[in-house]
Design an enzyme around this catalytic site. Structure first.
Site, short mmCIF file in Angstrom:
data_model
loop_
_atom_site.label_atom_id
_atom_site.label_comp_id
_atom_site.label_asym_id
_atom_site.label_seq_id
_atom_site.Cartn_x
_atom_site.Cartn_y
_atom_site.Cartn_z
CE LYS A 39 2.35 -19.40 -1.98
NZ LYS A 39 3.33 -19.36 -3.08
CE LYS A 75 8.99 -23.69 7.15
NZ LYS A 75 8.58 -24.47 5.97
CE LYS A 115 10.59 -16.59 0.29
NZ LYS A 115 11.48 -17.01 -0.79
#
Ligand code: TRP
Length: 353
Positions: free
Chosen positions: A115, A217, A220
């Site tokens: 991140k 995957k 969102k």
């Protein structure tokens, strides 16, 4: 001296829409665990500001995760559903854990590295301390079991490291204040204040992949909305996304081995199996040799039959916020009582007056 009572805790961040992968991978498991355990399910809004501080519609995001929990069958009266920021003991315990955990432990977290990206110096301090807050979420209830995805395994290990270091560093004071609890770790009996929490990793639940690329995957954050089925999608949208899902030109195989090197086919068969709570082999026993032109409508029908009731209930809950807000307030009130009990013990163990 008692032992720890089994208690389930898990958290979901209020960022982005929940999708089929979250539903099949996490939420359905949360629902099932209610039968066997006391459960606390938390919308982790304090975590949501670690990567991005300002959110356009934080309140709606919080309510929609809570609505998804309730619409999927989580019972907020028997169990607890609330948002993290409403129980300040999470942040209070996180501070203590910031002083238990070492900077090196945080720097090793793969999620932080992902991140933070290249410019680590510019990541928020909160992003670095994220796992310490997560440990506090769990341990402020002294929860014993945490259902999470594979990607959270490292954070659960860190949670155990923090519990263990607290137990060892404060060993004498934990005994002195009468707060020691006996637990069995492997063959050993050890005493401590915090349990060594176990992850409940996905198990038979599938990895739901993108509908546009079977090797990634379902996420969102994928810019293509066609890549995922959102829990808030209506029936027509669900059917359209499945119709447009990427496939290859071959018929479905009759054996699971035939799905190797066919990621899109594997994903759609996996989704069908998960929705039905059956195995891929069962699905292929029925659909082996058939074309996607036959399989996709069957999958769309099944997905709609499972998701439409959840979707309708979510929409109902979101149309009038008073009910969901009352549920969250009540949950927070009950969570706060439990969390404050732990914090009172922790303050006493440390020696704060
Ligand atoms: N880090 C978790 C995730 O991104 C969310 C989370 C925060 C969590 N606190 C938690 C999960 C406590 C389980 C227990 O999925």
């Amino acid at each position: 001296m008692g032992s720890f009572k089994p208690l389930v805790f898990s958290g979901v961040q209020p960022t982005g829409n929940l999708h089929l992968g979250n539903y099949l991978g996490a939420i359905r498991k949360f629902v099932a665990l209610q039968e066997s355990h006391d459960c606390i399910y938390c919308v982790v809004d304090l975590h949501a500001i670690t990567a991005q501080l300002v959110h356009d519609d934080m309140a709606t995001q919080i309510r929609s995760i809570a609505a998804a929990f309730i619409a999927s069958g989580i019972d907020p009266q028997k169990h607890i559903v609330f948002n993290q920021s409403a129980v300040p003991q999470h942040a209070e315990l996180a501070w203590i854990f910031n002083c238990v955990a070492r900077i090196g432990w945080m720097n090793r977290m793969t999620q932080f590295k992902d991140k933070a990206g290249k410019d680590r110096e510019n990541a928020s301090l909160g992003l670095l301390a994220y796992p310490s807050l997560m440990a506090a979420d769990i341990l402020v209830y002294r929860a014993t079991h945490v259902p999470v995805g594979e990607d959270q395994k490292q954070h659960l290990e860190l949670t155990r490291d923090i519990a263990q270091k607290f137990n060892i560093d404060f060993q004498r004071r934990i005994e002195m204040t009468g707060h020691a609890v006996e637990m069995v770790v492997g063959e050993e009996h050890i005493n401590g204040y915090f349990p060594l929490t176990e992850p409940l990793i996905e198990g038979p639940a599938p990895r739901v992949m993108s509908l546009r690329d079977g090797t990634r995957k379902m996420s969102k954050s994928d810019p293509s909305d066609l890549s995922r089925i959102n829990l808030m999608d209506d029936i027509d949208t669900i059917a359209k996304k499945i119709r447009k899902a990427k496939t290859d030109p071959d018929a479905l195989p009759s054996e699971v081995e035939g799905l190797a090197d066919r990621p899109e086919a594997d994903n759609l068969v996996g989704i069908y199996a998960a929705l039905l709570e059956k195995s891929k082999a069962d699905v292929l026993a029925e659909f082996g040799g058939r074309q996607f032109s036959e399989f996709k409508p069957a999958l769309a029908e099944l997905a709609v039959s499972v998701l439409a009731p959840v979707n309708a209930e979510m929409r109902r809950l979101m149309s009038d916020t008073s009910q969901i807000d009352a549920i969250l307030h009540d949950g927070a009130d009950r969570a706060r009582v439990l969390a404050e009990k732990t914090m009172a013990d922790v303050r006493e163990i440390i020696g704060f007056i």
